[in-house]
Motif scaffolding. Structure first.
Motif, PDB file in Angstrom:
ATOM      1  N   UNK A 171      44.352  35.318  34.393  1.00 57.55           N
ATOM      2  CA  UNK A 171      43.619  36.565  34.163  1.00 57.55           C
ATOM      3  C   UNK A 171      43.849  37.061  32.738  1.00 57.55           C
ATOM      4  N   UNK A 172      45.087  37.038  32.304  1.00 60.76           N
ATOM      5  CA  UNK A 172      45.396  37.472  30.936  1.00 60.76           C
ATOM      6  C   UNK A 172      44.696  36.588  29.914  1.00 60.76           C
ATOM      7  N   UNK A 173      44.706  35.280  30.135  1.00 62.87           N
ATOM      8  CA  UNK A 173      44.033  34.361  29.216  1.00 62.87           C
ATOM      9  C   UNK A 173      42.528  34.631  29.194  1.00 62.87           C
ATOM     10  N   UNK A 174      41.949  34.883  30.378  1.00 60.64           N
ATOM     11  CA  UNK A 174      40.526  35.199  30.446  1.00 60.64           C
ATOM     12  C   UNK A 174      40.204  36.466  29.658  1.00 60.64           C
ATOM     13  N   UNK A 175      40.999  37.508  29.858  1.00 64.86           N
ATOM     14  CA  UNK A 175      40.758  38.768  29.153  1.00 64.86           C
ATOM     15  C   UNK A 175      40.867  38.596  27.645  1.00 64.86           C
ATOM     16  N   UNK A 176      41.844  37.839  27.199  1.00 62.35           N
ATOM     17  CA  UNK A 176      42.012  37.593  25.765  1.00 62.35           C
ATOM     18  C   UNK A 176      40.815  36.821  25.213  1.00 62.35           C
ATOM     19  N   UNK A 177      40.386  35.777  25.935  1.00 59.98           N
ATOM     20  CA  UNK A 177      39.222  34.991  25.499  1.00 59.98           C
ATOM     21  C   UNK A 177      37.954  35.845  25.483  1.00 59.98           C
ATOM     22  N   UNK A 178      37.764  36.661  26.514  1.00 64.26           N
ATOM     23  CA  UNK A 178      36.576  37.524  26.571  1.00 64.26           C
ATOM     24  C   UNK A 178      36.582  38.530  25.430  1.00 64.26           C
ATOM     25  N   UNK A 179      37.739  39.086  25.122  1.00 63.53           N
ATOM     26  CA  UNK A 179      37.850  40.041  24.017  1.00 63.53           C
ATOM     27  C   UNK A 179      37.540  39.362  22.685  1.00 63.53           C
ATOM     28  N   UNK A 180      38.087  38.166  22.476  1.00 65.46           N
ATOM     29  CA  UNK A 180      37.807  37.421  21.238  1.00 65.46           C
ATOM     30  C   UNK A 180      36.323  37.112  21.115  1.00 65.46           C
ATOM     31  N   UNK A 181      35.724  36.669  22.209  1.00 64.64           N
ATOM     32  CA  UNK A 181      34.302  36.332  22.207  1.00 64.64           C
ATOM     33  C   UNK A 181      33.437  37.553  21.884  1.00 64.64           C
ATOM     34  N   UNK A 182      33.807  38.701  22.440  1.00 65.74           N
ATOM     35  CA  UNK A 182      33.027  39.932  22.249  1.00 65.74           C
ATOM     36  C   UNK A 182      33.373  40.650  20.951  1.00 65.74           C
ATOM     37  N   UNK A 183      34.424  40.188  20.286  1.00 59.06           N
ATOM     38  CA  UNK A 183      34.817  40.850  19.039  1.00 59.06           C
ATOM     39  C   UNK A 183      35.473  42.194  19.285  1.00 59.06           C
ATOM     40  N   UNK A 184      36.179  42.319  20.395  1.00 56.53           N
ATOM     41  CA  UNK A 184      36.835  43.578  20.729  1.00 56.53           C
ATOM     42  C   UNK A 184      38.253  43.339  21.191  1.00 56.53           C
ATOM     43  N   UNK A 185      38.731  44.283  21.973  1.00 54.16           N
ATOM     44  CA  UNK A 185      40.087  44.191  22.495  1.00 54.16           C
ATOM     45  C   UNK A 185      40.049  43.958  23.996  1.00 54.16           C
ATOM     46  N   UNK A 186      41.198  43.618  24.557  1.00 51.02           N
ATOM     47  CA  UNK A 186      41.321  43.472  26.004  1.00 51.02           C
ATOM     48  C   UNK A 186      40.986  44.799  26.686  1.00 51.02           C
ATOM     49  N   UNK A 187      41.411  45.906  26.085  1.00 49.91           N
ATOM     50  CA  UNK A 187      41.085  47.225  26.648  1.00 49.91           C
ATOM     51  C   UNK A 187      39.576  47.458  26.678  1.00 49.91           C
ATOM     52  N   UNK A 188      38.862  46.986  25.651  1.00 51.38           N
ATOM     53  CA  UNK A 188      37.403  47.115  25.634  1.00 51.38           C
ATOM     54  C   UNK A 188      36.772  46.340  26.788  1.00 51.38           C
ATOM     55  N   UNK A 189      37.274  45.130  27.030  1.00 49.82           N
ATOM     56  CA  UNK A 189      36.756  44.310  28.126  1.00 49.82           C
ATOM     57  C   UNK A 189      37.021  44.987  29.465  1.00 49.82           C
ATOM     58  N   UNK A 190      38.236  45.470  29.660  1.00 50.58           N
ATOM     59  CA  UNK A 190      38.562  46.151  30.911  1.00 50.58           C
ATOM     60  C   UNK A 190      37.722  47.402  31.110  1.00 50.58           C
ATOM     61  N   UNK A 191      37.510  48.162  30.056  1.00 53.31           N
ATOM     62  CA  UNK A 191      36.685  49.370  30.155  1.00 53.31           C
ATOM     63  C   UNK A 191      35.264  49.014  30.581  1.00 53.31           C
ATOM     64  N   UNK A 192      34.751  47.915  30.060  1.00 52.33           N
ATOM     65  CA  UNK A 192      33.395  47.497  30.427  1.00 52.33           C
ATOM     66  C   UNK A 192      33.338  47.040  31.883  1.00 52.33           C
ATOM     67  N   UNK A 193      34.298  46.238  32.289  1.00 50.27           N
ATOM     68  CA  UNK A 193      34.339  45.741  33.663  1.00 50.27           C
ATOM     69  C   UNK A 193      34.491  46.895  34.650  1.00 50.27           C
ATOM     70  N   UNK A 194      35.292  47.883  34.281  1.00 47.65           N
ATOM     71  CA  UNK A 194      35.545  49.018  35.170  1.00 47.65           C
ATOM     72  C   UNK A 194      34.564  50.168  34.983  1.00 47.65           C
ATOM     73  N   UNK A 195      33.580  49.978  34.113  1.00 46.43           N
ATOM     74  CA  UNK A 195      32.546  50.981  33.846  1.00 46.43           C
ATOM     75  C   UNK A 195      33.121  52.287  33.308  1.00 46.43           C
ATOM     76  N   UNK A 196      34.223  52.203  32.599  1.00 44.31           N
ATOM     77  CA  UNK A 196      34.834  53.397  32.037  1.00 44.31           C
ATOM     78  C   UNK A 196      34.033  53.807  30.810  1.00 44.31           C
ATOM     79  N   UNK A 197      33.475  55.004  30.855  1.00 43.97           N
ATOM     80  CA  UNK A 197      32.758  55.533  29.703  1.00 43.97           C
ATOM     81  C   UNK A 197      31.413  54.902  29.433  1.00 43.97           C
ATOM     82  N   UNK A 198      30.822  54.197  30.426  1.00 42.88           N
ATOM     83  CA  UNK A 198      29.533  53.572  30.147  1.00 42.88           C
ATOM     84  C   UNK A 198      28.369  54.545  30.241  1.00 42.88           C
ATOM     85  N   UNK A 199      28.631  55.747  30.673  1.00 46.01           N
ATOM     86  CA  UNK A 199      27.607  56.774  30.661  1.00 46.01           C
ATOM     87  C   UNK A 199      26.789  56.886  31.930  1.00 46.01           C
TER      88      UNK A 199
END
Length: 158
Positions: free
Chosen positions: A5-33
């Motif tokens: 899971x940690x490796x996936x989050x790191x890879x997803x963050x690198x791919x998206x050009x963001x951080x692991x926190x950014x990926x988690x926020x997107x997955x959890x719909x935090x602040x998506x409006x």
């Protein structure tokens, strides 16, 4: 599993050009409006209840999707239904947009709900949301009862 899971989050963050926190926020719909739009017009007490309910639903359904409509916001589980079924029939909870009370509509058979407080049978009545069972919540104890009484429905089915 944790390392995967940690490796996936790191890879997803690198791919998206963001951080692991950014990926988690997107997955959890935090602040998506999407949900913020629903609670924006609510009074403070109702807003707090709605935000708690939203969190409880998201905790039980990681990866859910919001279906935003003018009169309600529906919750749809990711991958829960066959593609041939329309978006509306995939909604398992609808939060009704209302400024001073928290109401949800569930696509359940009203006959299966026996003597549950704050529950109304909507069959044959015009209403917003998807389903025939409306549950009104006025305070934290109502949310606790809703979560207890409808936990079987709120959790994804295997």
């Amino acid at each position: 599993m944790k390392d995967d899971v940690e490796a996936f989050l790191i890879d997803a963050a690198d791919f998206a050009g963001g951080t692991v926190d950014d990926v988690l926020a997107r997955v959890l719909h935090v602040g998506d409006g999407a949900f913020a739009a629903v609670v924006a017009a609510m009074d403070n007490a109702t807003k707090m209840l709605a935000m708690r309910l939203d969190r409880e639903i998201r905790v039980r359904n990681p990866g859910l999707q919001y279906v935003v409509r003018s009169m309600f916001v529906g919750y749809r589980r990711e991958g829960d239904m066959p593609l041939s079924i329309g978006e509306r029939s995939q909604i398992f909870v609808s939060v009704i947009r209302n400024s001073s009370r928290l109401e949800v509509v569930l696509p359940l058979d009203p006959d299966s709900i026996v003597a549950t407080p704050n529950v109304q049978d909507l069959r044959g009545k015009g209403h917003h949301g998807v389903g025939d069972v409306r549950v009104s919540m006025h305070d934290d104890s109502d949310i606790d009862r809703f979560l207890r009484d409808f936990d079987y429905w709120l959790r994804p089915r295997p």
